[in-house]
Design a protein around this motif. Sequence first.
Motif, PDB file in Angstrom:
ATOM      1  N   THR A  66     -20.249 -18.083   5.308  1.00  0.00           N
ATOM      2  CA  THR A  66     -20.818 -19.140   4.467  1.00  0.00           C
ATOM      3  C   THR A  66     -21.401 -20.232   5.359  1.00  0.00           C
ATOM      4  OG1 THR A  66     -18.692 -20.278   4.331  1.00  0.00           O
ATOM      5  CG2 THR A  66     -19.195 -18.684   2.594  1.00  0.00           C
ATOM      6  N   ASN A  67     -22.223 -21.084   4.770  1.00  0.00           N
ATOM      7  CA  ASN A  67     -22.828 -22.182   5.526  1.00  0.00           C
ATOM      8  C   ASN A  67     -21.783 -23.212   5.915  1.00  0.00           C
ATOM      9  OD1 ASN A  67     -25.659 -21.602   5.725  1.00  0.00           O
ATOM     10  ND2 ASN A  67     -25.770 -21.890   3.522  1.00  0.00           N
ATOM     11  N   ASP A  68     -21.871 -23.707   7.122  1.00  0.00           N
ATOM     12  CA  ASP A  68     -21.002 -24.790   7.583  1.00  0.00           C
ATOM     13  C   ASP A  68     -21.612 -26.134   7.170  1.00  0.00           C
ATOM     14  OD1 ASP A  68     -19.189 -23.087   8.846  1.00  0.00           O
ATOM     15  OD2 ASP A  68     -20.342 -23.094  10.710  1.00  0.00           O
ATOM     16  N   PRO A  69     -20.782 -27.172   7.031  1.00  0.00           N
ATOM     17  CA  PRO A  69     -21.340 -28.500   6.759  1.00  0.00           C
ATOM     18  C   PRO A  69     -22.222 -28.962   7.917  1.00  0.00           C
ATOM     19  CG  PRO A  69     -18.972 -28.477   6.388  1.00  0.00           C
ATOM     20  CD  PRO A  69     -19.327 -27.178   7.033  1.00  0.00           C
ATOM     21  N   LYS A  70     -23.306 -29.624   7.585  1.00  0.00           N
ATOM     22  CA  LYS A  70     -24.189 -30.201   8.608  1.00  0.00           C
ATOM     23  C   LYS A  70     -23.825 -31.673   8.751  1.00  0.00           C
ATOM     24  CE  LYS A  70     -27.792 -26.831   7.726  1.00  0.00           C
ATOM     25  NZ  LYS A  70     -26.836 -25.905   7.178  1.00  0.00           N
ATOM     26  N   LEU A  71     -23.500 -32.070   9.971  1.00  0.00           N
ATOM     27  CA  LEU A  71     -22.940 -33.389  10.214  1.00  0.00           C
ATOM     28  C   LEU A  71     -23.926 -34.534   9.995  1.00  0.00           C
ATOM     29  CD1 LEU A  71     -20.834 -32.545  13.380  1.00  0.00           C
ATOM     30  CD2 LEU A  71     -20.086 -32.656  11.004  1.00  0.00           C
ATOM     31  N   ILE A  89     -26.391 -20.153 -16.536  1.00  0.00           N
ATOM     32  CA  ILE A  89     -25.754 -20.223 -15.226  1.00  0.00           C
ATOM     33  C   ILE A  89     -26.316 -21.437 -14.498  1.00  0.00           C
ATOM     34  CG2 ILE A  89     -25.307 -19.076 -13.029  1.00  0.00           C
ATOM     35  CD1 ILE A  89     -25.887 -16.413 -14.472  1.00  0.00           C
ATOM     36  N   LEU A  90     -25.466 -22.363 -14.138  1.00  0.00           N
ATOM     37  CA  LEU A  90     -25.853 -23.549 -13.385  1.00  0.00           C
ATOM     38  C   LEU A  90     -25.152 -23.517 -12.028  1.00  0.00           C
ATOM     39  CD1 LEU A  90     -25.450 -26.144 -16.263  1.00  0.00           C
ATOM     40  CD2 LEU A  90     -27.587 -25.172 -15.400  1.00  0.00           C
ATOM     41  N   THR A  91     -25.911 -23.708 -10.972  1.00  0.00           N
ATOM     42  CA  THR A  91     -25.373 -23.660  -9.617  1.00  0.00           C
ATOM     43  C   THR A  91     -25.816 -24.903  -8.861  1.00  0.00           C
ATOM     44  OG1 THR A  91     -25.535 -21.254  -9.636  1.00  0.00           O
ATOM     45  CG2 THR A  91     -25.232 -22.300  -7.497  1.00  0.00           C
ATOM     46  N   GLY A  92     -24.888 -25.535  -8.143  1.00  0.00           N
ATOM     47  CA  GLY A  92     -25.217 -26.702  -7.335  1.00  0.00           C
ATOM     48  C   GLY A  92     -24.531 -26.656  -5.981  1.00  0.00           C
ATOM     49  N   VAL A  93     -25.246 -27.103  -4.960  1.00  0.00           N
ATOM     50  CA  VAL A  93     -24.714 -27.183  -3.596  1.00  0.00           C
ATOM     51  C   VAL A  93     -25.047 -28.571  -3.062  1.00  0.00           C
ATOM     52  CG1 VAL A  93     -24.840 -26.258  -1.256  1.00  0.00           C
ATOM     53  CG2 VAL A  93     -25.079 -24.723  -3.197  1.00  0.00           C
ATOM     54  N   VAL A  94     -24.082 -29.216  -2.423  1.00  0.00           N
ATOM     55  CA  VAL A  94     -24.327 -30.527  -1.827  1.00  0.00           C
ATOM     56  C   VAL A  94     -23.693 -30.579  -0.435  1.00  0.00           C
ATOM     57  CG1 VAL A  94     -22.284 -31.631  -2.858  1.00  0.00           C
ATOM     58  CG2 VAL A  94     -24.253 -33.018  -2.216  1.00  0.00           C
ATOM     59  N   ASN A  95     -24.422 -31.178   0.504  1.00  0.00           N
ATOM     60  CA  ASN A  95     -23.928 -31.423   1.854  1.00  0.00           C
ATOM     61  C   ASN A  95     -23.907 -32.935   2.053  1.00  0.00           C
ATOM     62  OD1 ASN A  95     -23.404 -30.079   4.645  1.00  0.00           O
ATOM     63  ND2 ASN A  95     -24.675 -31.864   5.059  1.00  0.00           N
ATOM     64  N   LEU A  96     -22.736 -33.490   2.311  1.00  0.00           N
ATOM     65  CA  LEU A  96     -22.565 -34.939   2.364  1.00  0.00           C
ATOM     66  C   LEU A  96     -21.899 -35.348   3.679  1.00  0.00           C
ATOM     67  CD1 LEU A  96     -22.711 -37.624   0.769  1.00  0.00           C
ATOM     68  CD2 LEU A  96     -20.442 -37.074  -0.096  1.00  0.00           C
ATOM     69  N   PRO A  97     -22.647 -36.018   4.586  1.00  0.00           N
ATOM     70  CA  PRO A  97     -21.999 -36.530   5.793  1.00  0.00           C
ATOM     71  C   PRO A  97     -21.151 -37.761   5.456  1.00  0.00           C
ATOM     72  CG  PRO A  97     -24.342 -37.019   5.830  1.00  0.00           C
ATOM     73  CD  PRO A  97     -24.072 -36.232   4.586  1.00  0.00           C
ATOM     74  N   ILE A  98     -19.914 -37.771   5.931  1.00  0.00           N
ATOM     75  CA  ILE A  98     -19.010 -38.896   5.659  1.00  0.00           C
ATOM     76  C   ILE A  98     -19.056 -39.878   6.828  1.00  0.00           C
ATOM     77  CG2 ILE A  98     -16.608 -39.547   5.267  1.00  0.00           C
ATOM     78  CD1 ILE A  98     -16.286 -36.858   3.849  1.00  0.00           C
ATOM     79  N   LYS A 102     -19.795 -36.728  12.862  1.00  0.00           N
ATOM     80  CA  LYS A 102     -18.406 -36.335  13.096  1.00  0.00           C
ATOM     81  C   LYS A 102     -17.776 -35.583  11.923  1.00  0.00           C
ATOM     82  CE  LYS A 102     -17.550 -39.969  16.355  1.00  0.00           C
ATOM     83  NZ  LYS A 102     -16.662 -40.963  16.871  1.00  0.00           N
ATOM     84  N   ILE A 103     -17.957 -36.080  10.701  1.00  0.00           N
ATOM     85  CA  ILE A 103     -17.291 -35.479   9.549  1.00  0.00           C
ATOM     86  C   ILE A 103     -18.303 -35.310   8.416  1.00  0.00           C
ATOM     87  CG2 ILE A 103     -15.482 -35.742   7.816  1.00  0.00           C
ATOM     88  CD1 ILE A 103     -13.976 -37.498   9.790  1.00  0.00           C
ATOM     89  N   ALA A 104     -18.252 -34.127   7.788  1.00  0.00           N
ATOM     90  CA  ALA A 104     -19.120 -33.870   6.636  1.00  0.00           C
ATOM     91  C   ALA A 104     -18.404 -32.940   5.669  1.00  0.00           C
ATOM     92  CB  ALA A 104     -20.435 -33.258   7.089  1.00  0.00           C
ATOM     93  N   ILE A 105     -18.835 -32.969   4.424  1.00  0.00           N
ATOM     94  CA  ILE A 105     -18.302 -32.092   3.387  1.00  0.00           C
ATOM     95  C   ILE A 105     -19.465 -31.303   2.796  1.00  0.00           C
ATOM     96  CG2 ILE A 105     -17.290 -32.011   1.082  1.00  0.00           C
ATOM     97  CD1 ILE A 105     -15.692 -34.462   1.756  1.00  0.00           C
ATOM     98  N   ARG A 106     -19.234 -30.025   2.579  1.00  0.00           N
ATOM     99  CA  ARG A 106     -20.214 -29.176   1.899  1.00  0.00           C
ATOM    100  C   ARG A 106     -19.499 -28.498   0.747  1.00  0.00           C
ATOM    101  NH1 ARG A 106     -25.191 -27.425   3.735  1.00  0.00           N
ATOM    102  NH2 ARG A 106     -26.063 -25.753   2.458  1.00  0.00           N
ATOM    103  N   ALA A 107     -20.026 -28.641  -0.457  1.00  0.00           N
ATOM    104  CA  ALA A 107     -19.387 -28.080  -1.637  1.00  0.00           C
ATOM    105  C   ALA A 107     -20.420 -27.335  -2.473  1.00  0.00           C
ATOM    106  CB  ALA A 107     -18.754 -29.189  -2.468  1.00  0.00           C
ATOM    107  N   SER A 108     -19.960 -26.278  -3.113  1.00  0.00           N
ATOM    108  CA  SER A 108     -20.822 -25.527  -4.032  1.00  0.00           C
ATOM    109  C   SER A 108     -20.038 -25.263  -5.308  1.00  0.00           C
ATOM    110  CB  SER A 108     -21.306 -24.232  -3.397  1.00  0.00           C
ATOM    111  OG  SER A 108     -20.218 -23.450  -2.983  1.00  0.00           O
TER     112      SER A 108
END
Length: 116
Positions: A66-71, A89-98, A102-108
């Motif tokens: 799977t895709n890793d979070p992008k920092l 069918i609804l699909t969403g992906v978000v990449n959020l640098p915190i 250094k730290i990021a979250i990726r959720a689908s």
Amino acid sequence: MRGKVQTDILATLDPSVGTYVDGVVWARAYGFNANLLDIESVQVLKRPQAMLFGRNTTVGAILVQTNDPKLDDLSGSISGNYGRFDERILTGVVNLPIVEGKIAIRASVQRYLRDG
């Protein structure tokens, strides 16, 4: 993969093709019925892979990454499908640098609805 067929449907039976998601084995074949969102790559390895992956790969192995979070990247996507019997069918992906760099979250997330 062709070659070895398992006709037993026991929940405790090990599959002849090993399935690995992000390096973690999915020990039972019924677990692979899950939707895999946000895939980076899929590798299919033919022939026995016991030297690399152990005893449960007598026919081959499927490696899913799977895709890793992008920092440093705030990004996302959303998609929707509509089908027969009011299928939605609804699909969403978000990449959020915190903390940038250094730290990021990726959720689908996926939502599946169907009448009928």
